[in-house]
Design an enzyme around this catalytic site. Structure first.
Site, PDB file in Angstrom:
ATOM      1  N   HIS A  78     -11.793   6.351   1.927  1.00 30.38           N
ATOM      2  CA  HIS A  78     -11.779   7.664   2.574  1.00 30.38           C
ATOM      3  C   HIS A  78     -11.571   8.768   1.553  1.00 30.38           C
ATOM      4  O   HIS A  78     -11.104   8.510   0.429  1.00 30.38           O
ATOM      5  CB  HIS A  78     -10.629   7.696   3.594  1.00 30.38           C
ATOM      6  CG  HIS A  78      -9.333   7.227   3.006  1.00 30.38           C
ATOM      7  ND1 HIS A  78      -8.449   8.075   2.402  1.00 30.38           N
ATOM      8  CD2 HIS A  78      -8.811   5.985   2.858  1.00 30.38           C
ATOM      9  CE1 HIS A  78      -7.421   7.373   1.934  1.00 30.38           C
ATOM     10  NE2 HIS A  78      -7.614   6.096   2.181  1.00 30.38           N
TER      11      HIS A  78
ATOM     12  N   ASP B 152      -3.151   7.371  -3.471  1.00 33.19           N
ATOM     13  CA  ASP B 152      -3.119   6.275  -2.497  1.00 33.19           C
ATOM     14  C   ASP B 152      -3.591   5.027  -3.238  1.00 33.19           C
ATOM     15  O   ASP B 152      -4.694   5.024  -3.798  1.00 33.19           O
ATOM     16  CB  ASP B 152      -4.062   6.662  -1.342  1.00 33.19           C
ATOM     17  CG  ASP B 152      -4.118   5.644  -0.216  1.00 33.19           C
ATOM     18  OD1 ASP B 152      -3.394   4.635  -0.268  1.00 33.19           O
ATOM     19  OD2 ASP B 152      -4.904   5.874   0.733  1.00 33.19           O
TER      20      ASP B 152
ATOM     21  N   GLU C  25     -10.989   1.223  -1.168  1.00 30.62           N
ATOM     22  CA  GLU C  25     -10.066   0.130  -0.838  1.00 30.62           C
ATOM     23  C   GLU C  25     -10.749  -1.042  -0.146  1.00 30.62           C
ATOM     24  O   GLU C  25     -10.709  -1.174   1.064  1.00 30.62           O
ATOM     25  CB  GLU C  25      -8.898   0.642   0.008  1.00 30.62           C
ATOM     26  CG  GLU C  25      -9.252   1.502   1.206  1.00 30.62           C
ATOM     27  CD  GLU C  25      -7.982   1.958   1.940  1.00 30.62           C
ATOM     28  OE1 GLU C  25      -7.070   1.132   2.138  1.00 30.62           O
ATOM     29  OE2 GLU C  25      -7.913   3.133   2.329  1.00 30.62           O
TER      30      GLU C  25
ATOM     31  N   ASP D  33       0.860  -1.192   0.000  1.00 31.39           N
ATOM     32  CA  ASP D  33       0.000   0.000   0.000  1.00 31.39           C
ATOM     33  C   ASP D  33       0.892   1.236   0.000  1.00 31.39           C
ATOM     34  O   ASP D  33       1.692   1.442   0.906  1.00 31.39           O
ATOM     35  CB  ASP D  33      -0.910  -0.038   1.230  1.00 31.39           C
ATOM     36  CG  ASP D  33      -2.018   1.006   1.168  1.00 31.39           C
ATOM     37  OD1 ASP D  33      -1.885   1.996   0.419  1.00 31.39           O
ATOM     38  OD2 ASP D  33      -3.013   0.826   1.887  1.00 31.39           O
TER      39      ASP D  33
ATOM     40  N   HIS E 124      -6.338  10.905   5.231  1.00 33.64           N
ATOM     41  CA  HIS E 124      -7.601  10.262   5.600  1.00 33.64           C
ATOM     42  C   HIS E 124      -8.608  11.314   6.030  1.00 33.64           C
ATOM     43  O   HIS E 124      -8.616  11.729   7.179  1.00 33.64           O
ATOM     44  CB  HIS E 124      -7.405   9.242   6.728  1.00 33.64           C
ATOM     45  CG  HIS E 124      -6.860   7.943   6.242  1.00 33.64           C
ATOM     46  ND1 HIS E 124      -5.527   7.643   6.275  1.00 33.64           N
ATOM     47  CD2 HIS E 124      -7.474   6.874   5.677  1.00 33.64           C
ATOM     48  CE1 HIS E 124      -5.344   6.432   5.751  1.00 33.64           C
ATOM     49  NE2 HIS E 124      -6.498   5.947   5.384  1.00 33.64           N
TER      50      HIS E 124
ATOM     51  N   GLU F  92      -6.697  -1.117  -3.977  1.00 31.66           N
ATOM     52  CA  GLU F  92      -7.083   0.289  -3.768  1.00 31.66           C
ATOM     53  C   GLU F  92      -6.675   1.167  -4.942  1.00 31.66           C
ATOM     54  O   GLU F  92      -5.602   1.003  -5.514  1.00 31.66           O
ATOM     55  CB  GLU F  92      -6.389   0.822  -2.495  1.00 31.66           C
ATOM     56  CG  GLU F  92      -6.660   2.299  -2.216  1.00 31.66           C
ATOM     57  CD  GLU F  92      -6.043   2.785  -0.910  1.00 31.66           C
ATOM     58  OE1 GLU F  92      -5.046   2.191  -0.461  1.00 31.66           O
ATOM     59  OE2 GLU F  92      -6.568   3.770  -0.354  1.00 31.66           O
TER      60      GLU F  92
END
Ligand code: MN
Ligand code: MN
Length: 291
Positions: free
Chosen positions: A154, A95, A187, A84, A162, A276
């Site tokens: 998020h 992300d 994700e 990640d 986040h 994600e």
């Protein structure tokens, strides 16, 4: 969204996908975890980005928040590896995560991939996040696995890894509407466990909350390091310099100067996969920046 901001989000996404694909191909049984994490963080900088958070490498039952310890010598085994990555350009974040299956459970990886694909099909301004959660949950159930209920996607904002809105991975009674101009990370996590993670008794990643007075010399030295280098985004224990770091970290967490992110794990013996992407939600269509 301003053109300049849009460009920075796109650049962060492009850097991330390059780094992710190179790192993914290096992950194999016997390869040191630290080598991969350092490769990701170094290559991010070489390509003109900055890590938005430490390279997360979480294995098997661990769903998130693991990163190699200082001087970590562990190597990959026949495991379910979640990679990640976070990249930012001037604070604008991408992300994205992939799962590399070294243990022979490809359908568990497919489950989180299919769930992300199902959610991405639906994303558009005005959609309710409850619909995304339901699509994710359905896709994972279709593979005979459970979606991890208490991990979510998020929103992303400048120097905020986040933020709102929460993107649920399960059916929820009431969601929120996604608006044009928002940037979101979706994700899904699929597991053969119960679908609920808890905190493990170990922490490698921290973030700065606010400055408060601390007495001990190592804590003051660490606070200075954090204020100079990691005010805005999360950092890894292995990025820190100086003496008695662990003692100092403990002191600063106790003083609520730092927030710790313990490893998050499923039940013993369970496996977790994750996929994600980051999406720009735009009036005239949504754009995945990390493809
Ligand atoms: Mn992520
Ligand atoms: Mn994320």
């Amino acid at each position: 969204m301003e053109a300049e901001v849009l460009e920075k989000y796109r650049k962060a996404g492009k850097i991330l996908s390059k780094v992710r694909e190179m790192a993914r191909s290096r992950i194999d049984v016997g390869v040191p975890l630290l080598e991969i994490a350092e490769f990701v963080e170094r290559t991010t900088r070489e390509l003109g980005g900055e890590p938005a958070f430490p390279c997360n490498i979480s294995r098997d039952r661990v769903a998130a928040h693991d990163t190699p310890a200082p001087g970590d010598e562990s190597v990959f085994g026949e495991e379910m590896v979640k990679l990640d990555i976070g990249v930012h350009v001037d604070g604008y974040i991408a992300d994205s995560a992939v799962t590399v299956d070294l243990g022979g459970h490809p359908d568990l990886v497919d489950a989180s991939q299919a769930a992300l694909a199902a959610a991405l099909e639906l994303v558009t301004p005005g959609i309710n996040t409850a619909e995304l959660g339901a699509a994710i949950d359905d896709a994972i159930k279709g593979y005979g696995y459970n979606s991890v209920a208490n991990l979510t996607g998020h929103g992303l904002d400048r120097y905020l890894a986040h933020g709102p809105p929460v993107i649920p991975n399960k059916v929820v009674t009431r969601g929120v509407k996604i608006k044009a101009g928002e940037v979101i990370a979706i994700e899904p996590f699929a597991t053969d466990g119960v679908g609920r993670i808890s905190e493990a008794p170990h922490t490698e990643i921290y973030s700065f909350i606010t400055k408060r007075p601390v007495r001990s010399k190592p804590a003051r030295a660490l606070l200075k390091d954090v204020e100079e280098n990691y005010r805005d985004l999360p950092f890894a224990r292995r990025w820190l310099t100086g003496d008695r770091k662990d003692y100092a970290l403990g002191q600063l967490v106790k003083a609520r100067v730092l927030h710790g992110y313990p490893l998050l794990w499923e039940a013993e013996g369970a496996l977790v996969s994750q996929t994600e992407h980051t999406v720009l939600v735009l009036e005239d269509g949504c754009e995945v920046t990390t493809r």
